[in-house]
Design a protein around this motif. Structure first.
Motif, PDB file in Angstrom:
ATOM      1  N   THR A 245      -7.919   4.941   3.803  1.00 61.86           N
ATOM      2  CA  THR A 245      -6.892   3.896   3.851  1.00 61.86           C
ATOM      3  C   THR A 245      -6.807   3.271   5.232  1.00 61.86           C
ATOM      4  OG1 THR A 245      -5.581   5.044   2.167  1.00 61.86           O
ATOM      5  CG2 THR A 245      -4.433   3.427   3.526  1.00 61.86           C
TER       6      THR A 245
ATOM      7  N   VAL B 183     -11.430  -4.722  -2.611  1.00 67.31           N
ATOM      8  CA  VAL B 183     -10.731  -5.463  -1.551  1.00 67.31           C
ATOM      9  C   VAL B 183     -11.733  -6.288  -0.744  1.00 67.31           C
ATOM     10  CG1 VAL B 183      -9.468  -5.215   0.621  1.00 67.31           C
ATOM     11  CG2 VAL B 183      -8.762  -3.906  -1.387  1.00 67.31           C
TER      12      VAL B 183
ATOM     13  N   SER C 185      -2.647   4.574  -2.448  1.00 63.64           N
ATOM     14  CA  SER C 185      -3.120   5.422  -1.359  1.00 63.64           C
ATOM     15  C   SER C 185      -2.077   6.484  -1.053  1.00 63.64           C
ATOM     16  CB  SER C 185      -3.366   4.530  -0.144  1.00 63.64           C
ATOM     17  OG  SER C 185      -3.234   5.232   1.057  1.00 63.64           O
TER      18      SER C 185
ATOM     19  N   VAL D 249       0.836  -1.203   0.000  1.00 57.69           N
ATOM     20  CA  VAL D 249       0.000   0.000   0.000  1.00 57.69           C
ATOM     21  C   VAL D 249       0.871   1.253   0.000  1.00 57.69           C
ATOM     22  CG1 VAL D 249      -0.208  -0.085   2.528  1.00 57.69           C
ATOM     23  CG2 VAL D 249      -1.903   1.183   1.187  1.00 57.69           C
TER      24      VAL D 249
ATOM     25  N   SER E  72     -10.157  -1.308 -11.217  1.00 58.32           N
ATOM     26  CA  SER E  72     -11.064  -0.268 -10.737  1.00 58.32           C
ATOM     27  C   SER E  72     -11.428   0.738 -11.819  1.00 58.32           C
ATOM     28  CB  SER E  72     -10.424   0.492  -9.572  1.00 58.32           C
ATOM     29  OG  SER E  72      -9.334   1.276 -10.041  1.00 58.32           O
TER      30      SER E  72
ATOM     31  N   GLN F  67     -11.543   0.805  -4.883  1.00 60.04           N
ATOM     32  CA  GLN F  67     -10.592  -0.101  -4.243  1.00 60.04           C
ATOM     33  C   GLN F  67     -11.144  -0.670  -2.942  1.00 60.04           C
ATOM     34  OE1 GLN F  67      -6.144   1.026  -4.836  1.00 60.04           O
ATOM     35  NE2 GLN F  67      -7.210   2.973  -4.596  1.00 60.04           N
TER      36      GLN F  67
ATOM     37  N   ILE G 125      -2.844  -1.727  -2.964  1.00 68.42           N
ATOM     38  CA  ILE G 125      -3.736  -0.567  -2.871  1.00 68.42           C
ATOM     39  C   ILE G 125      -2.928   0.702  -3.130  1.00 68.42           C
ATOM     40  CG2 ILE G 125      -5.231   0.753  -1.320  1.00 68.42           C
ATOM     41  CD1 ILE G 125      -5.516  -1.925   0.307  1.00 68.42           C
TER      42      ILE G 125
ATOM     43  N   TYR H  37     -10.642   5.354  -7.940  1.00 62.44           N
ATOM     44  CA  TYR H  37      -9.870   4.973  -6.760  1.00 62.44           C
ATOM     45  C   TYR H  37     -10.724   4.540  -5.575  1.00 62.44           C
ATOM     46  CZ  TYR H  37     -10.853   9.764  -5.226  1.00 62.44           C
ATOM     47  OH  TYR H  37     -11.474  10.929  -4.865  1.00 62.44           O
TER      48      TYR H  37
ATOM     49  N   ASP I  12      -4.293  -6.515  -7.346  1.00 67.46           N
ATOM     50  CA  ASP I  12      -4.153  -5.067  -7.442  1.00 67.46           C
ATOM     51  C   ASP I  12      -5.563  -4.477  -7.555  1.00 67.46           C
ATOM     52  OD1 ASP I  12      -3.806  -2.428  -8.227  1.00 67.46           O
ATOM     53  OD2 ASP I  12      -2.281  -2.854  -9.728  1.00 67.46           O
ATOM     54  N   ALA I  13      -5.967  -3.700  -6.556  1.00 68.60           N
ATOM     55  CA  ALA I  13      -7.337  -3.191  -6.513  1.00 68.60           C
ATOM     56  C   ALA I  13      -7.560  -1.945  -7.362  1.00 68.60           C
ATOM     57  CB  ALA I  13      -7.728  -2.897  -5.065  1.00 68.60           C
ATOM     58  N   ASN I  14      -6.492  -1.390  -7.921  1.00 72.22           N
ATOM     59  CA  ASN I  14      -6.656  -0.187  -8.733  1.00 72.22           C
ATOM     60  C   ASN I  14      -6.399  -0.520 -10.206  1.00 72.22           C
ATOM     61  OD1 ASN I  14      -7.535   2.482  -8.710  1.00 72.22           O
ATOM     62  ND2 ASN I  14      -5.550   3.343  -8.239  1.00 72.22           N
TER      63      ASN I  14
ATOM     64  N   CYS J 268      -5.483   8.212  -6.023  1.00 66.48           N
ATOM     65  CA  CYS J 268      -5.275   7.329  -4.871  1.00 66.48           C
ATOM     66  C   CYS J 268      -6.350   7.559  -3.806  1.00 66.48           C
ATOM     67  CB  CYS J 268      -3.916   7.618  -4.232  1.00 66.48           C
ATOM     68  SG  CYS J 268      -2.486   7.278  -5.276  1.00 66.48           S
TER      69      CYS J 268
END
Length: 343
Positions: free
Chosen positions: A332, A279, A303, A51, A268, A275, A301, A272, A262-264, A326
């Motif tokens: 976060t 997750v 951020s 992150v 996504s 995310q 993530i 942002y 990878d959440a972005n 982000c």
């Protein structure tokens, strides 16, 4: 040749002598590397969270972010292995735009690679000092990783680099986890071929030398979504995608099967805030299927201190991304506690 020689850069060994590591940092990295290896080999059930900012564009704001992250890590370290994302090299799809601190230590100034290699080494050293955590970076230029290889505990190979032979072979000589992202097309076969290559021994040219590698048994995959021929983002974090990956993995003779989601990026569609939801869905899939729980080792993530992103310019907001958008710090922090509760 249509190439102008600007200046000769120092050898990695010389730069390391100029900016050496303390005994404390060396010891910390050895401990962290062991803990991270135990996660990828299945000895530990901690959940990895890589992150941090999309790009590490400013030493002070990055280190302020990491000092906040350190305080959260103190409370969650029994459940999570937080690996700060300190990305100092940035791939550019068209070759234009900010290429990271390595190229531009000051984003609004002209490129200066000599200042850049000094800046990224100093940043990673300071990052460890303020956070007590060793970090992750992207291996954009395989031969440049020698400037940081004594500092990093995790490296990623990006979607645009994952088919490149030099990246794959260099990864085979690393002794830390290296995550192979799926290419921008989303192709799983290409991604897994990269893992196969990285886990094997190779003989090749590296920094002007004839080298042989031992193979990296911690090479694994990162799912970051793909883009179809019309430019539409196609996510690959859903349950069906994860099961498909598991089935493909099981047909291959690979060590330490693992995936980081990878959440972005294309998962996504660079929205942002998504995310947080992504997750949560990954954690649900992991909790529902025991085999996926063993396979999914963590998430990635993007951020920073402030949410969103901004152009490079005079009205600069401290701690706000100048590349991809982000999550902000408050979101976060809440997300990290939620991950620790549900992983």
């Amino acid at each position: 040749m249509g190439m102008k020689l600007n200046k000769e850069l120092p050898l990695p060994a010389n730069l390391k002598n100029e900016y050496p590591l303390s005994r404390e940092i060396i010891s910390l990295k050895e401990r962290r590397d062991r803990e991270i290896r135990d996660i990828f080999t299945g000895k530990s059930d901690k959940f990895v969270v890589v992150v941090g900012p999309c790009s590490a564009d400013n030493e002070d704001s990055v280190c302020e972010y990491l000092s906040r992250l350190s305080r959260v890590n103190e409370k969650l370290s029994e459940r999570l292995m937080i690996i700060p994302r300190v990305y100092t090299n940035k791939p550019r799809t068209t070759g234009e735009g900010y290429k990271g601190m390595l190229h531009q230590p000051q984003p609004d100034k002209a490129p200066d690679l000599l200042a850049g290699i000094i800046a990224i080494r100093r940043l990673h050293i300071r990052a460890i000092e303020v956070s007590g955590m060793t970090c992750a970076d992207e291996m954009l230029y395989p031969e440049n990783r020698s400037y940081l290889d004594d500092l990093l505990s995790y490296e990623a190979i990006g979607a645009r680099s994952v088919e490149n032979q030099q990246h794959r072979l260099t990864a085979s000589g690393m002794d830390i986890p290296v995550g192979m992202k799926n290419p921008t097309s989303g192709d799983f076969v290409v991604m897994l071929n990269s893992v196969i290559a990285a886990q094997k021994s190779h003989n090749f040219i590296y920094r002007g030398c004839d080298v042989t590698t031992g193979g990296n048994d911690l090479a694994h995959v990162i799912l970051r979504g793909g883009v179809d021929k019309y430019g539409t983002c196609i996510p690959n974090y859903h349950y069906e995608d994860l099961v498909r990956l598991l089935e493909m993995y099981e047909k291959l003779d690979l060590q330490n099967r693992a995936v980081i989601v990878d959440a972005n990026h294309s998962n996504s569609n660079k929205k942002y805030k998504e995310q947080i939801r992504i997750v949560s869905e990954v954690l649900h899939s992991r909790g529902y299927n025991p085999e996926l729980k063993r396979l999914i080792k963590g998430v990635m993530i993007e951020s920073y201190l402030e949410e969103g992103n901004q152009p490079i310019g005079e009205r600069h907001v401290y701690g706000k991304s100048i590349t991809d958008p982000c999550l902000g710090w408050d979101d976060t922090e809440r997300l990290l506690y939620k991950i620790a509760e549900n992983c």
